[in-house]
Design a protein around this motif. Structure first.
Motif, PDB file in Angstrom:
ATOM      1  N   ASN A  81       0.848  -1.188   0.000  1.00  0.00           N
ATOM      2  CA  ASN A  81       0.000   0.000   0.000  1.00  0.00           C
ATOM      3  C   ASN A  81       0.886   1.241   0.000  1.00  0.00           C
ATOM      4  OD1 ASN A  81       0.894   0.428   2.664  1.00  0.00           O
ATOM      5  ND2 ASN A  81      -0.872  -0.656   3.527  1.00  0.00           N
ATOM      6  N   PHE A  82       0.259   2.407   0.055  1.00  0.00           N
ATOM      7  CA  PHE A  82       0.987   3.669  -0.069  1.00  0.00           C
ATOM      8  C   PHE A  82       2.052   3.824   1.026  1.00  0.00           C
ATOM      9  CE2 PHE A  82       1.026   8.365   0.815  1.00  0.00           C
ATOM     10  CZ  PHE A  82       1.645   8.755  -0.365  1.00  0.00           C
ATOM     11  N   LYS A  83       1.667   3.536   2.272  1.00  0.00           N
ATOM     12  CA  LYS A  83       2.603   3.674   3.383  1.00  0.00           C
ATOM     13  C   LYS A  83       3.750   2.676   3.255  1.00  0.00           C
ATOM     14  CE  LYS A  83       2.871   3.316   8.452  1.00  0.00           C
ATOM     15  NZ  LYS A  83       2.099   3.060   9.691  1.00  0.00           N
ATOM     16  N   GLN A  84       3.434   1.431   2.944  1.00  0.00           N
ATOM     17  CA  GLN A  84       4.467   0.409   2.802  1.00  0.00           C
ATOM     18  C   GLN A  84       5.416   0.742   1.653  1.00  0.00           C
ATOM     19  OE1 GLN A  84       1.817  -2.883   2.274  1.00  0.00           O
ATOM     20  NE2 GLN A  84       1.818  -3.444   4.451  1.00  0.00           N
ATOM     21  N   ALA A  85       4.879   1.328   0.578  1.00  0.00           N
ATOM     22  CA  ALA A  85       5.722   1.689  -0.558  1.00  0.00           C
ATOM     23  C   ALA A  85       6.735   2.757  -0.162  1.00  0.00           C
ATOM     24  CB  ALA A  85       4.860   2.176  -1.720  1.00  0.00           C
ATOM     25  N   GLN A  86       6.306   3.719   0.664  1.00  0.00           N
ATOM     26  CA  GLN A  86       7.247   4.736   1.130  1.00  0.00           C
ATOM     27  C   GLN A  86       8.344   4.119   1.987  1.00  0.00           C
ATOM     28  OE1 GLN A  86       5.996   8.480   2.658  1.00  0.00           O
ATOM     29  NE2 GLN A  86       4.142   8.600   1.377  1.00  0.00           N
ATOM     30  N   GLU A  87       7.968   3.187   2.858  1.00  0.00           N
ATOM     31  CA  GLU A  87       8.964   2.528   3.706  1.00  0.00           C
ATOM     32  C   GLU A  87       9.957   1.731   2.851  1.00  0.00           C
ATOM     33  OE1 GLU A  87       6.640   0.159   6.312  1.00  0.00           O
ATOM     34  OE2 GLU A  87       5.957   1.860   7.542  1.00  0.00           O
ATOM     35  N   ALA A  88       9.433   1.032   1.830  1.00  0.00           N
ATOM     36  CA  ALA A  88      10.311   0.256   0.962  1.00  0.00           C
ATOM     37  C   ALA A  88      11.234   1.169   0.167  1.00  0.00           C
ATOM     38  CB  ALA A  88       9.482  -0.609   0.017  1.00  0.00           C
ATOM     39  N   ALA A  89      10.715   2.301  -0.293  1.00  0.00           N
ATOM     40  CA  ALA A  89      11.534   3.249  -1.044  1.00  0.00           C
ATOM     41  C   ALA A  89      12.649   3.793  -0.166  1.00  0.00           C
ATOM     42  CB  ALA A  89      10.667   4.384  -1.579  1.00  0.00           C
ATOM     43  N   ARG A  90      12.322   4.137   1.085  1.00  0.00           N
ATOM     44  CA  ARG A  90      13.350   4.658   1.983  1.00  0.00           C
ATOM     45  C   ARG A  90      14.397   3.588   2.291  1.00  0.00           C
ATOM     46  NH1 ARG A  90       8.864   7.770   4.301  1.00  0.00           N
ATOM     47  NH2 ARG A  90       9.349   9.993   3.993  1.00  0.00           N
TER      48      ARG A  90
END
Length: 426
Positions: A81-90
Motif C-alpha cells: 500500500n501507499f505507506k508500505q511503498a514509502q517505507e520500501a523506497a526509503r
C-alpha cells in the motif's frame, strides 16, 4: 520511523485508479533527490522509486519496488500500500552510499540495467534504452540478482514469446498490440523478438558479473534463446514490384523509398543524411552513422546520382537530404504507415522498409556480383551474414553443375503460355 508524506493523487487506491495510464510514473518527492513513483499501466499499477545524490548532477537511479494494492489487498511483500511503498523506497535509498552514490546491500536487476546503460558503448543506445524501460525493467527490475534462478529467467522469456507484438503507441495511451493468428511464422517472429530482449538482459547481468558485483552467472547463462527463431527472411521485391511500390508511395515519402532501393541503406541511415554527405564528383554517399558504428561509402549508379542531385539541389550543406514535409527528420516507425498504404495501393504483400535493403542485395546477387562485394556494399561486418541471406540467389558452381547434370525426365509437357516481360518505365 519516518513520517508518511501525503499525496492526494497517490495515497488512496480510488484516486490512483482515476489516473491516466501512461509510460512515465507519477512522481512525488520524499526528500531531495528521493522520489516515490506510481506507474499506472493498462493492466497493473506498480510502485517505483528513483534516487539522485544531492548536487551530484548525475542521472537518477531507478528501481521497481512492488505491485500496488489497486486490485488486491497489500501483503507487505509483493503487493504494497501507499505507506508500505514509502517505507520500501526509503529502505532502498538507505542502501545507497550517500557519500559516493554507490549501491550497497541488495543489488537488483534494475541496478544492473542502470550500470549497463551508464557504460553502454553501442550505437543503438536509444533502442536499447527503450526496450529496457518498456519491457525489461518493469518485468524483471525488482528481482535481486543474487536470488535469480534459471526458472525465473526462463519463465520470463516464455512470457515474452507468448505476448502479442507491441505497436507504436501515443504518449500516455494504453499500449497498442498486434493480434495475429497463431501461425508458425507468428510464433517464430515473437520468439525472435524475445531472443533480442533476452540478449539485453544477459548483457546487463554479464557486465555485473564481470565487474564482480555478483558472484555467479549460472542463473541466466543456462537460459538458452529459442532455437531456429532467427531464420533469415527471404522477402525481396522483383524489379516490377519495386516500381509498383515506388509509384504507389506518397510523394512526401517516395524519395526515401527510392533511395533505399538504389543504395541498400537502412532507414535510420537515410533519415539522418545531410547534403554534405553526397559527393557528386565521386558519385558516392557517405554514411557517417551506421548500425555497426563504422562509417562507410555507398556507391551510386546513374539513377542514384540523379535522385541525390534532385534531393540536394539548392540546399545548405547541413540540410537533410530527405526531410519530412515539415522539414524535420523522419523518426522511428514513421515509415510504417506510408509503406503499408503503398503496399495496399500497389497490391503487394506487406513489405517492410528493411525489405527494400534486401531487394538491393538480391538484385546484386541475381546479377552475379560476388558475395564479398555485396557484403561491402551493404556494410556487413562479416560475409557470413551476406551468405546467409543472398548466397542462394547468386550464381554458383553447385547450381550450374546440378542443372547441367540433371537434364530432366520428360514428364512435364511444355506450356504454350507466353511469358511477357514487364515494360521498363522511363
Amino acid at each position: 520511523m519516518a513520517r508518511v508524506v501525503q499525496d492526494t493523487k497517490l495515497a488512496k487506491r480510488e484516486h490512483r485508479l482515476r489516473l491516466e495510464a501512461r509510460k512515465k510514473p507519477y512522481w512525488m518527492t520524499l526528500n531531495e533527490g528521493e522520489h516515490l513513483g506510481y506507474y499506472r499501466g493498462a493492466r497493473v499499477g506498480k510502485w517505483v522509486a528513483r534516487y539522485r545524490r544531492a548536487g551530484a548532477g548525475a542521472n537518477y537511479q531507478e528501481t521497481t519496488i512492488a505491485e500496488a494494492d489497486d486490485s488486491a489487498d497489500a501483503d507487505g511483500t509483493v503487493i504494497l500500500n501507499f505507506k508500505q511503498a514509502q517505507e520500501a523506497a526509503r529502505g532502498w535509498f538507505l542502501s545507497l552510499e550517500k557519500n559516493a552514490g554507490r549501491r550497497r546491500g541488495a543489488y537488483t536487476v534494475s541496478d544492473a540495467l542502470d550500470d549497463y546503460l551508464h557504460g553502454f558503448q553501442g550505437k543503438d543506445v536509444a533502442n536499447t534504452r527503450r526496450r529496457i524501460e518498456a519491457i525489461v525493467r518493469p518485468q524483471m527490475g525488482h528481482h535481486e540478482v543474487a536470488a535469480l534462478t534459471t526458472q525465473i529467467v526462463h519463465d520470463w522469456l516464455i512470457g515474452l514469446a507468448s505476448a502479442p507484438a507491441r505497436l507504436r503507441t501515443a504518449k500516455g495511451a494504453s499500449q497498442n498490440v498486434r493480434m495475429t493468428a497463431d501461425t508458425d511464422e507468428a510464433r517464430r517472429s515473437r520468439r525472435s523478438s524475445a531472443n533480442r530482449i533476452l540478449t539485453i538482459l544477459k548483457a546487463a547481468l554479464n557486465r555485473a558479473y564481470r565487474d564482480g558485483t555478483v558472484g555467479a552467472d549460472d542463473a541466466w547463462r543456462r537460459v538458452k534463446p529459442f532455437a531456429k527463431a532467427d531464420a533469415p527472411r527471404l522477402r525481396y521485391l522483383t524489379d516490377d514490384e519495386a516500381r509498383r511500390l515506388t509509384n504507389a508511395t506518397d510523394r512526401a515519402f517516395r524519395p526515401i523509398v527510392q533511395a533505399a532501393l538504389l543504395t541498400g541503406a537502412r532507414y535510420s541511415e537515410l533519415a539522418r543524411l545531410e547534403v554534405r554527405d553526397f559527393d557528386r564528383q565521386s558519385q558516392t554517399v557517405w554514411l557517417r552513422e551506421t548500425k555497426a558504428g563504422t562509417p562507410r561509402a555507398v556507391y551510386l549508379e546513374g539513377e542514384g546520382v540523379e535522385l541525390f542531385e534532385q534531393a540536394t539541389v539548392g540546399k545548405e550543406a547541413d540540410a537533410l537530404v530527405f526531410p519530412r514535409p515539415d522539414g524535420k527528420k523522419w523518426g522511428p516507425s514513421h515509415q510504417a504507415r506510408p509503406l503499408a498504404a503503398a503496399c495496399v495501393a500497389a497490391k503487394l504483400a506487406p513489405t517492410g522498409f528493411h525489405d527494400l535493403r534486401r531487394t538491393y542485395g538480391a538484385r546484386l546477387a541475381l546479377r552475379g556480383v560476388p558475395i564479398a562485394v555485396i557484403a561491402e556494399a551493404l556494410g556487413h561486418a562479416d560475409e557470413r551474414i551476406t551468405r546467409r541471406h543472398y548466397a542462394h540467389l547468386s550464381k554458383s558452381y553447385v547450381a550450374d553443375t546440378v542443372r547441367t547434370a540433371v537434364a530432366g525426365l520428360g514428364i512435364v509437357e511444355a506450356s504454350n503460355v507466353a511469358r511477357l516481360e514487364p515494360a521498363r518505365q522511363p
